[in-house]
Design an enzyme around this catalytic site. Structure first.
Site, PDB file in Angstrom:
ATOM      1  N   PRO A 264       0.802  -1.338   0.246  1.00 47.11           N
ATOM      2  CG  PRO A 264      -0.836  -1.305   1.416  1.00 47.11           C
ATOM      3  CD  PRO A 264       0.460  -2.034   1.286  1.00 47.11           C
ATOM      4  CD  GLU A 265       2.817   2.551  -4.685  1.00 47.67           C
ATOM      5  OE1 GLU A 265       2.574   3.640  -4.867  1.00 47.67           O
ATOM      6  OE2 GLU A 265       3.132   2.066  -5.684  1.00 47.67           O
TER       7      GLU A 265
ATOM      8  CE  LYS B 110       5.114   4.089   0.706  1.00 43.15           C
ATOM      9  NZ  LYS B 110       6.401   2.686  -0.173  1.00 43.15           N
TER      10      LYS B 110
ATOM     11  CG  HIS C 222      -3.648 -14.906   6.003  1.00 37.60           C
ATOM     12  ND1 HIS C 222      -2.114 -15.851   6.025  1.00 37.60           N
ATOM     13  CD2 HIS C 222      -3.794 -16.119   5.096  1.00 37.60           C
ATOM     14  CE1 HIS C 222      -1.680 -16.635   5.336  1.00 37.60           C
ATOM     15  NE2 HIS C 222      -3.176 -16.713   4.579  1.00 37.60           N
TER      16      HIS C 222
ATOM     17  NE  ARG D 297       4.975 -12.769   1.793  1.00 40.15           N
ATOM     18  CZ  ARG D 297       6.301 -11.258   0.211  1.00 40.15           C
ATOM     19  NH1 ARG D 297       5.238 -10.905  -0.779  1.00 40.15           N
ATOM     20  NH2 ARG D 297       6.878 -11.507   0.650  1.00 40.15           N
TER      21      ARG D 297
ATOM     22  CE  LYS E 223      20.733  12.194  -3.210  1.00 37.12           C
ATOM     23  NZ  LYS E 223      21.039  13.635  -2.245  1.00 37.12           N
TER      24      LYS E 223
ATOM     25  NE  ARG F   3       9.667  -2.507  -6.423  1.00 39.85           N
ATOM     26  CZ  ARG F   3       8.834  -1.552  -5.656  1.00 39.85           C
ATOM     27  NH1 ARG F   3      10.257  -1.180  -5.034  1.00 39.85           N
ATOM     28  NH2 ARG F   3       7.963  -1.160  -5.376  1.00 39.85           N
TER      29      ARG F   3
END
Length: 282
Positions: free
Chosen positions: A2-3, A60, A99, A118, A163, A272
């Protein structure tokens, strides 16, 4: 994982549905779900006999205030959903599903259940005598919130000027901006017309302005749709997020770009999966 939009959706649900939820009893079914010192025993002792008050979000992380019956502070309940964590509100107690990790029971019989397939999600109790970042060290390392005054093109220009890593990598780094993950990094870069492989330091001022505007735009749209559900995310009442159907590049590899017709590419950037249009994002 989840973002920001998904966590914000959960925050809104918790605040709306639990503003009078008095925690009378707690069951911890998986010890690793409790991250604060003292383990489950200390967590239960400190969190039970509390009202759940207002909920905030930092990146988050979910941060719920705990109150006594007299409405004095008992500290905070902090939660990170990680990959698959979700809350479910039940009107009456039923047997725990496979779960289920933590159960909060109120005196009227309702149950707030934390489910995590998870089992990476974590909870902390923060006493009223301490600040949240003192106990939850990850919060100390977060960059500005996307909707805050601190997040703007001038900030990005200064932060990214040395960067060399890709802008996709920089957006995923929670020290750059809090709450952004793979979905919204891809969608934002597409909306801003920026190649995800571009070195962060090479972005021009006008590109950084577009990037800021696009990120805020995409996040607002997704929050309005209740976030994105591709696998495990559900809101407090079990509903799916609806933004996924509006995604322009994420999980659309091999399909035609909705703007120009070019094939959407999928490749690994900073480890990613990244979805982008080579024509719109040059």
């Amino acid at each position: 994982m989840p973002e920001l939009p998904e966590v914000e959706t959960v925050r809104k649900g918790l605040e709306k549905l639990l503003n009078d939820f008095y925690i009378e009893r707690i069951e911890v079914l998986k010890e690793r779900s409790i991250a604060s010192n003292g383990g489950s025993k200390s967590f239960i002792d400190n969190v039970k006999n509390s009202y759940l008050g207002n909920w905030e979000r930092r990146g988050k992380y979910l941060i719920g205030s705990l109150l006594t019956k007299e409405k004095f502070s008992k500290g905070f309940l902090v939660v990170h959903l990680r990959m698959t964590g979700q809350f479910k509100l039940l009107e009456k107690e039923v047997l725990a599903c496979k779960h289920t990790r933590v159960r909060f029971f109120e005196e009227r019989g309702r149950e707030l259940r934390f489910i995590d397939i998870r089992n990476f999600g974590q909870m902390w109790h923060v006493p009223s005598s301490r600040s949240v970042p003192e106990i939850v060290s990850g919060i100390k390392r977060l960059g500005p919130e996307p909707f805050s005054d601190d997040f703007n093109s001038h900030y990005l220009e200064e932060y990214l000027k040395k960067k060399t890593r890709s802008i996709k990598s920089a957006l995923l780094d929670q020290r750059t901006v809090a709450g952004v993950g793979n979905i919204y990094a891809d969608e934002t870069l597409f909306d801003a017309g920026i190649n995800p492989k571009t070195e962060s330091r090479n972005l021009k001022s006008n590109e950084l302005k577009r990037l800021c505007n696009s990120l805020i735009k995409i996040l607002n749209i997704s929050i309005g749709e209740g976030g994105t559900t591709f696998s495990d995310f559900r809101d407090l009442e079990g509903g799916n997020g609806n933004y996924g159907g509006q995604a322009l590049v994420y999980r659309r590899s091999g399909k035609n770009c909705k703007k120009c017709g070019e094939k959407i590419l999928r490749e690994k950037i900073c480890g990613r999966s990244t979805h982008w249009c080579p024509n719109c994002q040059k």
